[in-house]
Write a protein that holds these residues in place. Structure first.
Motif, PDB file in Angstrom:
ATOM      1  N   THR A 422      34.978  45.662  -3.834  1.00 43.91           N
ATOM      2  CA  THR A 422      34.263  44.933  -4.988  1.00 43.91           C
ATOM      3  C   THR A 422      32.759  45.226  -5.050  1.00 43.91           C
ATOM      4  O   THR A 422      32.245  45.534  -6.279  1.00 43.91           O
ATOM      5  CB  THR A 422      34.445  43.466  -4.660  1.00 43.91           C
ATOM      6  OG1 THR A 422      33.982  43.155  -3.529  1.00 43.91           O
ATOM      7  CG2 THR A 422      35.532  42.855  -4.993  1.00 43.91           C
ATOM      8  N   ALA A 423      32.059  45.602  -4.125  1.00 42.71           N
ATOM      9  CA  ALA A 423      30.654  46.206  -4.347  1.00 42.71           C
ATOM     10  C   ALA A 423      30.850  47.559  -4.900  1.00 42.71           C
ATOM     11  O   ALA A 423      29.945  47.821  -5.874  1.00 42.71           O
ATOM     12  CB  ALA A 423      30.180  46.548  -2.902  1.00 42.71           C
ATOM     13  N   GLU A 424      31.919  48.490  -4.594  1.00 41.89           N
ATOM     14  CA  GLU A 424      31.782  49.725  -5.259  1.00 41.89           C
ATOM     15  C   GLU A 424      31.911  49.629  -6.801  1.00 41.89           C
ATOM     16  O   GLU A 424      31.361  50.120  -7.892  1.00 41.89           O
ATOM     17  CB  GLU A 424      32.647  50.595  -4.613  1.00 41.89           C
ATOM     18  CG  GLU A 424      32.881  52.186  -5.248  1.00 41.89           C
ATOM     19  CD  GLU A 424      33.838  53.079  -4.678  1.00 41.89           C
ATOM     20  OE1 GLU A 424      33.682  54.237  -4.773  1.00 41.89           O
ATOM     21  OE2 GLU A 424      34.853  52.540  -4.116  1.00 41.89           O
ATOM     22  N   ILE A 425      32.954  48.890  -7.157  1.00 44.01           N
ATOM     23  CA  ILE A 425      33.618  48.745  -8.800  1.00 44.01           C
ATOM     24  C   ILE A 425      32.277  48.275  -9.426  1.00 44.01           C
ATOM     25  O   ILE A 425      32.061  48.513 -10.783  1.00 44.01           O
ATOM     26  CB  ILE A 425      35.006  48.146  -8.810  1.00 44.01           C
ATOM     27  CG1 ILE A 425      35.070  48.605 -10.238  1.00 44.01           C
ATOM     28  CG2 ILE A 425      34.775  46.814  -8.423  1.00 44.01           C
ATOM     29  CD1 ILE A 425      36.867  48.191 -10.273  1.00 44.01           C
ATOM     30  N   ARG A 426      31.705  47.033  -8.851  1.00 40.40           N
ATOM     31  CA  ARG A 426      30.750  46.525  -9.592  1.00 40.40           C
ATOM     32  C   ARG A 426      29.689  47.350  -9.711  1.00 40.40           C
ATOM     33  O   ARG A 426      28.855  47.493 -10.850  1.00 40.40           O
ATOM     34  CB  ARG A 426      30.210  45.033  -8.840  1.00 40.40           C
ATOM     35  CG  ARG A 426      31.386  44.087  -8.934  1.00 40.40           C
ATOM     36  CD  ARG A 426      31.037  42.960  -7.866  1.00 40.40           C
ATOM     37  NE  ARG A 426      32.022  41.830  -7.948  1.00 40.40           N
ATOM     38  CZ  ARG A 426      32.140  40.821  -7.248  1.00 40.40           C
ATOM     39  NH1 ARG A 426      31.311  41.048  -6.045  1.00 40.40           N
ATOM     40  NH2 ARG A 426      33.266  40.069  -7.028  1.00 40.40           N
ATOM     41  N   CYS A 427      29.170  47.994  -8.731  1.00 41.92           N
ATOM     42  CA  CYS A 427      28.316  49.173  -9.024  1.00 41.92           C
ATOM     43  C   CYS A 427      28.457  50.179  -9.832  1.00 41.92           C
ATOM     44  O   CYS A 427      27.688  50.747 -10.908  1.00 41.92           O
ATOM     45  CB  CYS A 427      27.619  49.956  -7.593  1.00 41.92           C
ATOM     46  SG  CYS A 427      26.942  48.513  -6.524  1.00 41.92           S
ATOM     47  N   ASN A 428      29.675  50.611 -10.129  1.00 44.46           N
ATOM     48  CA  ASN A 428      30.285  51.424 -10.895  1.00 44.46           C
ATOM     49  C   ASN A 428      30.118  51.024 -12.314  1.00 44.46           C
ATOM     50  O   ASN A 428      29.530  51.858 -13.077  1.00 44.46           O
ATOM     51  CB  ASN A 428      31.632  51.809 -10.735  1.00 44.46           C
ATOM     52  CG  ASN A 428      32.099  53.161 -10.753  1.00 44.46           C
ATOM     53  OD1 ASN A 428      31.462  54.045 -11.962  1.00 44.46           O
ATOM     54  ND2 ASN A 428      32.886  53.975 -10.058  1.00 44.46           N
ATOM     55  N   TRP A 429      30.363  49.568 -12.475  1.00 50.02           N
ATOM     56  CA  TRP A 429      30.236  48.920 -13.808  1.00 50.02           C
ATOM     57  C   TRP A 429      28.825  48.937 -14.168  1.00 50.02           C
ATOM     58  O   TRP A 429      28.437  49.095 -15.308  1.00 50.02           O
ATOM     59  CB  TRP A 429      30.789  47.482 -13.465  1.00 50.02           C
ATOM     60  CG  TRP A 429      30.623  46.480 -14.754  1.00 50.02           C
ATOM     61  CD1 TRP A 429      31.561  46.473 -15.778  1.00 50.02           C
ATOM     62  CD2 TRP A 429      29.772  45.600 -14.801  1.00 50.02           C
ATOM     63  NE1 TRP A 429      31.137  45.345 -16.569  1.00 50.02           N
ATOM     64  CE2 TRP A 429      29.721  45.017 -15.911  1.00 50.02           C
ATOM     65  CE3 TRP A 429      28.795  45.331 -14.125  1.00 50.02           C
ATOM     66  CZ2 TRP A 429      28.989  43.782 -16.490  1.00 50.02           C
ATOM     67  CZ3 TRP A 429      27.915  44.223 -14.542  1.00 50.02           C
ATOM     68  CH2 TRP A 429      28.046  43.546 -15.624  1.00 50.02           C
ATOM     69  N   LEU A 430      27.931  48.665 -13.099  1.00 51.35           N
ATOM     70  CA  LEU A 430      26.586  48.495 -13.262  1.00 51.35           C
ATOM     71  C   LEU A 430      26.164  49.583 -13.854  1.00 51.35           C
ATOM     72  O   LEU A 430      25.134  49.698 -14.683  1.00 51.35           O
ATOM     73  CB  LEU A 430      25.794  47.954 -12.125  1.00 51.35           C
ATOM     74  CG  LEU A 430      24.454  47.493 -12.332  1.00 51.35           C
ATOM     75  CD1 LEU A 430      24.168  46.577 -13.311  1.00 51.35           C
ATOM     76  CD2 LEU A 430      23.902  47.167 -10.717  1.00 51.35           C
ATOM     77  N   SER A 431      26.290  50.766 -13.369  1.00 47.55           N
ATOM     78  CA  SER A 431      25.594  52.210 -13.698  1.00 47.55           C
ATOM     79  C   SER A 431      26.098  52.316 -15.038  1.00 47.55           C
ATOM     80  O   SER A 431      25.099  52.865 -15.684  1.00 47.55           O
ATOM     81  CB  SER A 431      26.280  53.233 -12.841  1.00 47.55           C
ATOM     82  OG  SER A 431      27.373  53.590 -13.108  1.00 47.55           O
ATOM     83  N   ARG A 432      27.098  51.926 -15.519  1.00 42.45           N
ATOM     84  CA  ARG A 432      27.484  52.127 -16.977  1.00 42.45           C
ATOM     85  C   ARG A 432      26.922  51.351 -18.052  1.00 42.45           C
ATOM     86  O   ARG A 432      26.588  51.689 -19.082  1.00 42.45           O
ATOM     87  CB  ARG A 432      28.882  52.239 -17.036  1.00 42.45           C
ATOM     88  CG  ARG A 432      29.693  53.631 -16.639  1.00 42.45           C
ATOM     89  CD  ARG A 432      31.233  53.121 -16.179  1.00 42.45           C
ATOM     90  NE  ARG A 432      31.756  54.508 -15.954  1.00 42.45           N
ATOM     91  CZ  ARG A 432      31.475  55.200 -14.746  1.00 42.45           C
ATOM     92  NH1 ARG A 432      30.757  54.735 -13.560  1.00 42.45           N
ATOM     93  NH2 ARG A 432      32.232  56.414 -14.282  1.00 42.45           N
ATOM     94  N   LEU A 433      26.593  50.272 -17.266  1.00 46.46           N
ATOM     95  CA  LEU A 433      25.815  49.225 -18.083  1.00 46.46           C
ATOM     96  C   LEU A 433      24.221  49.679 -18.205  1.00 46.46           C
ATOM     97  O   LEU A 433      23.730  49.583 -19.555  1.00 46.46           O
ATOM     98  CB  LEU A 433      26.019  47.808 -17.533  1.00 46.46           C
ATOM     99  CG  LEU A 433      24.983  46.561 -18.160  1.00 46.46           C
ATOM    100  CD1 LEU A 433      25.687  46.135 -19.461  1.00 46.46           C
ATOM    101  CD2 LEU A 433      24.948  45.356 -17.312  1.00 46.46           C
ATOM    102  N   VAL A 434      23.615  50.137 -17.330  1.00 46.56           N
ATOM    103  CA  VAL A 434      22.290  50.623 -17.342  1.00 46.56           C
ATOM    104  C   VAL A 434      22.457  52.038 -18.361  1.00 46.56           C
ATOM    105  O   VAL A 434      21.339  52.270 -19.111  1.00 46.56           O
ATOM    106  CB  VAL A 434      21.878  51.229 -15.858  1.00 46.56           C
ATOM    107  CG1 VAL A 434      20.495  51.822 -16.106  1.00 46.56           C
ATOM    108  CG2 VAL A 434      21.712  49.921 -15.233  1.00 46.56           C
TER     109      VAL A 434
END
Length: 511
Positions: A422-434
């Motif tokens: 969950t940490a990895e997929i949320r960080c993946n999501w976050l990078s695309r949001l940024v």
């Protein structure tokens, strides 16, 4: 000293912090790690016997498999630290980490006004200032960032110490009192010396308390060895392995078919009705596991059978794997159990609420940590009060964004049964949001989504304040994938999609 300005700052160098640094690497983030090494709780809150509670293939990054991923044994904390260090080295993220850099204060540079939209994560100007203290100087060094990612986690650093009646606390006890966080700092010789031939009382009955009781029993095998006493307030279900009546455990909770029986956000009226109709099946699954555990383990003999359903522990991420020799040590009376709703200290030990007195040389508080207090200690007003507003739980959209706190993300606070995934997929999501590949919905829609998730947790388990998504984790990942423009169904065929468990490998970016 001039304030150093960068685009993105990350606070914490544990699993979540390193995952965030890797995903945001093109922005050259600054990672503040308070200690001299990465690893977070695996480095600083582990006993010598601490192991992962799953096989290694269930705890790995999607683009960095374990070298021996088919090894079914549970890796030790040292193996996990080696794995994390290898990951950080392979993706060259250690260059972003400032070690022994403790964040002591945050300052907000904006106007604090809240509109209906969240706004850009990289507005082109500093939004947060971060005050950092290092061992080399008593002065606070300041950095400014457009966007902050908080990865300090829920565990470690600040222990929860129970409140005791006046003049009945640790101060009157003539022996030694310590928290598990202090025990973790001891080397093997020191920890053995602390426990050997000593009357030890442990307050608590979660994973850290159980592991410590076994270490205590092992240190007291000699003729002068004393029994370790666990004082238990709330019982929880524990499991010996991931098999139930010969069936793999994942069939009960970790497939689309099994999670179909549980509530999820945005499910609509018909789906809600169907969940209600199927609730007897869901309860029967929990009863099946309970019946197996009470048959397999002597819960009733030692008064360790919880009164609440197994599902409530699973839904709050509190299911623990038992050390193999826990019950054998109970049988040898090297571990004893005492139930108590409250306790206090007297000069020679611990007194339970029924008047029972337990003599002790050492008392260990296995009473958990206060992760929210870590945040409150550095967060400025008015945002400090919004960390748990309005429910007493952290309101995080996609487990990451608090709609009321601008230009800040939180990773590692909403739990699942696979926190690394969950940490990895949320960080993946976050990078695309940024990167502005997609935009956040309105603040009201984010609040509505958060409210739905919190209400599901509240209806599923009495321990809902632990903020765990385990009963709808696949749906959580689905919604993140859809927002990123990925396929949410990640398997190669519909049979595997419905009946096979999901793992990090299913979320490789090319899929």
């Amino acid at each position: 000293m001039a304030i150093q300005s960068r685009k993105i700052g990350i606070i914490g160098g544990g699993i979540s912090g390193i995952a965030a640094a890797k995903q945001l690497a093109k922005y050259e983030p600054v990672v503040f790690e308070a200690t001299s090494s990465i690893g977070g709780v695996w480095k600083h809150c582990s006993y010598r016997s601490t192991k992962l509670q799953t096989p290694r293939c269930d705890y790995e990054f999607s683009d960095f498999p374990w070298t021996q991923r088919d090894n079914i044994t549970f890796p030790s904390y040292k193996e996990i630290l080696d794995y994390l260090h290898s990951y950080a080295t392979f993706f060259d993220v250690l260059k972003f980490v400032k070690f022994t850099s403790k964040v002591v204060e945050l300052r907000f540079l904006g106007d604090g006004q809240v509109s209906g939209e969240y706004g850009s994560l990289l507005p082109g100007r500093p939004v947060w200032e971060v005050g950092v203290q290092t061992p080399q100087s008593e002065n606070i060094e300041w950095f400014s960032f457009e966007f902050l990612v908080i990865c300090t986690g829920k565990y470690g650093d600040i222990p929860v110490v129970p409140k005791f009646p006046q003049n009945k606390g640790p101060e009157i006890f003539q022996g030694k009192v310590l928290h598990t966080i202090d025990y973790c700092k001891l080397n093997q010789e020191e920890s053995t010396q602390l426990l050997k031939d000593k009357k030890v009382v442990i307050l608590g009955y979660k994973k850290s308390a159980i592991d410590l009781a076994v270490e205590c029993a092992e240190a007291n095998q000699g003729p002068e060895g004393q029994a370790c006493t666990m004082v238990v307030r709330t019982l929880h279900w524990t499991v010996p392995h991931y098999s139930v009546w010969g069936l793999p455990f994942y069939m009960f909770y970790s497939t689309r078919a099994s999670q179909f029986l549980h509530e999820r956000p945005n499910q609509g009226f018909l789906r809600t009705l169907l969940c209600h109709i199927l609730s007897p099946i869901r309860k029967a699954m929990s009863k099946t596991i309970e019946s197996y555990l009470t048959w397999k383990l002597p819960f009733e003999k030692y008064g360790l059978k919880p009164e609440h359903p197994f599902e409530e522990d699973y839904a709050s991420c509190q299911m623990a794997i038992l050390p193999e020799n826990f019950f054998p040590e109970l049988e040898k009376e090297k571990i004893t159990i005492k139930r108590a709703s409250k306790c206090s200290f007297y000069e020679q030990g611990v007194e339970l609420n029924d008047g029972t007195k337990l003599e002790a040389d050492v008392v260990v508080l296995a009473t958990g940590f206060d992760g929210k207090q870590k945040l409150k200690a550095i967060m400025p007003d008015p945002f400090r009060s919004l960390l748990e507003f309005p429910s007493g739980m952290m309101p995080l959209y996609r487990g990451t964004i608090n709609p009321m706190i601008p230009n800040m993300a939180f990773v590692g606070y909403i739990e699942s049964v696979s926190n690394l995934h969950t940490a990895e997929i949320r960080c993946n999501w976050l990078s695309r949001l940024v990167d502005e590949e997609f935009k956040l919905p309105s603040m009201q829609k984010m609040v509505d989504q958060i409210t739905q998730e919190l209400e599901i947790m509240r209806r599923t388990t009495r321990f809902y304040k632990r903020s765990c998504i385990s009963t709808f984790s696949i749906n959580h990942s689905d919604e993140i994938c859809e927002e990123m423009g990925w396929r949410s169904w990640r398997k190669n065929n519909w049979l595997a999609e419905i009946f096979s468990p999901y793992s990090s490998q299913d979320y490789e970016e090319q899929k």
